[in-house]
Design an enzyme around this catalytic site. Structure first.
Site, mmCIF file in Angstrom:
data_model
loop_
_atom_site.group_PDB
_atom_site.id
_atom_site.type_symbol
_atom_site.label_atom_id
_atom_site.label_comp_id
_atom_site.label_asym_id
_atom_site.label_seq_id
_atom_site.Cartn_x
_atom_site.Cartn_y
_atom_site.Cartn_z
ATOM 1 N N ASP A 82 0.954 -1.313 0.088
ATOM 2 C CA ASP A 82 0.195 0.020 -0.091
ATOM 3 C C ASP A 82 0.832 1.403 0.025
ATOM 4 O O ASP A 82 1.813 1.288 0.777
ATOM 5 C CB ASP A 82 -0.788 -0.068 0.958
ATOM 6 C CG ASP A 82 -2.006 1.090 1.283
ATOM 7 O OD1 ASP A 82 -2.487 1.317 0.133
ATOM 8 O OD2 ASP A 82 -2.497 1.353 2.364
ATOM 9 N N HIS A 83 0.652 2.136 -0.716
ATOM 10 C CA HIS A 83 1.443 3.584 -0.962
ATOM 11 C C HIS A 83 2.841 3.229 -1.154
ATOM 12 O O HIS A 83 3.422 3.743 -0.161
ATOM 13 C CB HIS A 83 1.075 4.475 0.475
ATOM 14 C CG HIS A 83 -0.358 4.945 0.421
ATOM 15 N ND1 HIS A 83 -0.888 5.803 -0.406
ATOM 16 C CD2 HIS A 83 -1.319 4.487 1.392
ATOM 17 C CE1 HIS A 83 -2.045 6.118 -0.108
ATOM 18 N NE2 HIS A 83 -2.469 5.148 1.133
ATOM 19 N N HIS A 174 -8.371 9.813 4.938
ATOM 20 C CA HIS A 174 -7.565 8.756 5.749
ATOM 21 C C HIS A 174 -7.711 9.062 7.267
ATOM 22 O O HIS A 174 -7.860 10.285 7.739
ATOM 23 C CB HIS A 174 -6.142 8.829 5.245
ATOM 24 C CG HIS A 174 -5.715 8.284 4.086
ATOM 25 N ND1 HIS A 174 -5.363 9.094 3.089
ATOM 26 C CD2 HIS A 174 -5.636 7.009 3.856
ATOM 27 C CE1 HIS A 174 -5.133 8.245 2.073
ATOM 28 N NE2 HIS A 174 -5.208 6.910 2.314
ATOM 29 N N HIS A 202 -9.698 4.586 -0.468
ATOM 30 C CA HIS A 202 -8.925 4.896 0.437
ATOM 31 C C HIS A 202 -9.812 5.300 1.702
ATOM 32 O O HIS A 202 -10.678 6.072 1.354
ATOM 33 C CB HIS A 202 -7.627 5.553 0.312
ATOM 34 C CG HIS A 202 -6.683 4.811 -0.516
ATOM 35 N ND1 HIS A 202 -5.351 4.360 -0.120
ATOM 36 C CD2 HIS A 202 -6.730 3.977 -1.646
ATOM 37 C CE1 HIS A 202 -4.532 3.672 -1.062
ATOM 38 N NE2 HIS A 202 -5.557 3.533 -1.943
ATOM 39 N N GLY A 203 -9.334 5.357 2.842
ATOM 40 C CA GLY A 203 -9.752 5.916 4.044
ATOM 41 C C GLY A 203 -11.210 5.533 4.176
ATOM 42 O O GLY A 203 -12.065 6.172 4.533
ATOM 43 N N GLY A 204 -11.230 4.049 4.256
ATOM 44 C CA GLY A 204 -12.627 3.449 4.343
ATOM 45 C C GLY A 204 -13.303 3.554 5.657
ATOM 46 O O GLY A 204 -14.318 3.506 5.752
ATOM 47 N N SER A 205 -12.496 3.666 6.884
ATOM 48 C CA SER A 205 -12.811 3.772 8.202
ATOM 49 C C SER A 205 -13.824 5.198 8.312
ATOM 50 O O SER A 205 -13.381 6.033 7.472
ATOM 51 C CB SER A 205 -11.622 4.016 8.948
ATOM 52 O OG SER A 205 -10.914 3.142 9.218
ATOM 53 N N ASN A 225 -9.977 0.186 1.443
ATOM 54 C CA ASN A 225 -9.024 0.207 2.312
ATOM 55 C C ASN A 225 -9.374 0.574 3.627
ATOM 56 O O ASN A 225 -10.119 1.618 3.937
ATOM 57 C CB ASN A 225 -7.836 1.204 1.975
ATOM 58 C CG ASN A 225 -7.038 0.775 0.643
ATOM 59 O OD1 ASN A 225 -7.635 -0.085 0.248
ATOM 60 N ND2 ASN A 225 -5.948 1.306 0.365
ATOM 61 N N THR A 228 -7.906 2.161 10.144
ATOM 62 C CA THR A 228 -8.102 2.911 11.530
ATOM 63 C C THR A 228 -9.043 2.197 12.361
ATOM 64 O O THR A 228 -8.845 1.889 13.526
ATOM 65 C CB THR A 228 -8.602 4.422 11.468
ATOM 66 O OG1 THR A 228 -7.493 5.161 10.262
ATOM 67 C CG2 THR A 228 -8.700 5.329 12.574
HETATM 68 P P1 13P Z 1 -8.202 4.364 7.112
HETATM 69 O O1 13P Z 1 -7.045 4.147 7.992
HETATM 70 O O2 13P Z 1 -8.844 5.815 7.296
HETATM 71 O O3 13P Z 1 -9.419 3.444 7.269
HETATM 72 O O4 13P Z 1 -7.339 4.381 5.907
HETATM 73 C C1 13P Z 1 -6.763 3.231 5.268
HETATM 74 C C2 13P Z 1 -6.257 3.430 3.940
HETATM 75 O O5 13P Z 1 -6.491 4.194 3.215
HETATM 76 C C3 13P Z 1 -4.957 2.877 3.934
HETATM 77 O O6 13P Z 1 -4.637 3.265 2.309
#
Ligand code: 13P
Length: 275
Positions: A82-83, A174, A202-205, A225, A228
């Site tokens: 990832d990234h 994120h 991304h930033g699914g939380s 993704n 968090t």
């Molecule tokens: P969160 O930690 O916000 O769920 O995002 C995870 C992410 O996008 C990892 O690339």
């Protein structure tokens, strides 16, 4: 052995109206719980090693760990970088046995992002694995601001960068530790109308479960993704395990108590993506 590349796993998810969890791993305990939760639900899972995971544990160790977990279950497991920020990051992941790499060129001008992503996607495909790219910038809850994906730029990126999956910025952020405002479904529809490359959030939380399921069912969003919310679950479980017995000092005994809470957290996250 059920090790899989990202591309076919996401295309199957799109065809079946569901999405796959790109679950952020920080170590053995969480990665094992994610693989076992996926096995229990009989769904595929993407085990992801992001920058902070790689700072803590060498990439070859992570590659071997993900491959070992894949060998242990009957569902598809993608070992995903990832990234990755450079071609060297991505090359190192290929050498470490990953089956998918993400090149994050989202801060580059469009033409550079396309050119660099294309070169890395070609490198991935030559190695028989998959590549995810990003267009638009996904910001951070208490940090850099997002730049929403322009649908026309997304169409060009999808056509020219050669990626198997395209991460987009559509209201996602994120590191949200609580419920967010939700995603911009009109922008997702606009992007989806211009490409058939599977889309990644991304930033699914913080994305409401009902919206995850709706998007999984009705759009080409094929990968969420999620980090968090799982890291919060692990932190809470670890704190409780330490507090439960002040005399206990053996870390294996302490960490054993995180397994069940992490199975539950991963199960909840994966269930929310089944459309
Ligand atoms: P969160 O930690 O916000 O769920 O995002 C995870 C992410 O996008 C990892 O690339």
């Amino acid at each position: 052995m059920t090790l899989a590349a990202l591309g076919p796993v996401l295309r199957a998810a799109n065809a079946e109206g569901r999405a796959v969890g790109g679950l952020v791993c920080l170590g053995w305990e969480d990665a094992r719980a994610y693989a076992h939760a996926a096995q229990t639900l009989d769904v595929p899972v993407i085990l992801q090693a992001g920058p902070s995971c790689r700072d803590h544990t060498p990439l070859p160790v992570l590659g071997a760990m993900f491959r070992s977990l894949a060998a242990d279950v009957d569902v598809d497991v993608v070992a995903h970088l990832d990234h990755g920020y450079t071609a060297e990051d991505c090359r190192a992941a290929i050498d470490a046995g990953f089956t998918s790499i993400m090149f994050d060129g989202s801060k580059l001008p469009l033409a550079d992002n396309i050119a660099q992503t294309r070169a890395i996607a070609d490198m991935a495909h030559d190695a028989g694995i998959s590549c995810e790219g990003e267009i638009g910038f996904v910001g951070y809850a208490a940090g850099a601001e997002s730049h929403g994906t322009d649908p026309e730029e997304a169409a060009r990126f999808a056509a020219e960068a050669g990626v198997d999956a395209m991460a987009i910025s559509v209201g996602n952020v994120h590191l949200q530790t609580g419920p967010g405002a939700g995603l911009d479904e009109a922008r997702i529809a606009d992007i989806a109308a211009r490409t058939d490359v599977p889309l990644v959030i991304h930033g699914g939380s913080g994305v409401p479960n009902a919206q995850r399921a709706h998007l999984a069912r009705t759009t080409p969003v094929a990968k969420f993704n999620i980090g968090t919310e799982l890291r919060q679950a692990f932190g809470a479980a670890l704190r409780a395990a330490v507090a439960a017995d002040p005399d206990r000092f053996d870390r294996v005994q302490i960490l054993r108590d995180t397994h069940e809470p992490m199975m539950q957290a991963a199960t909840r996250a994966l269930k929310s993506l089944q459309g």
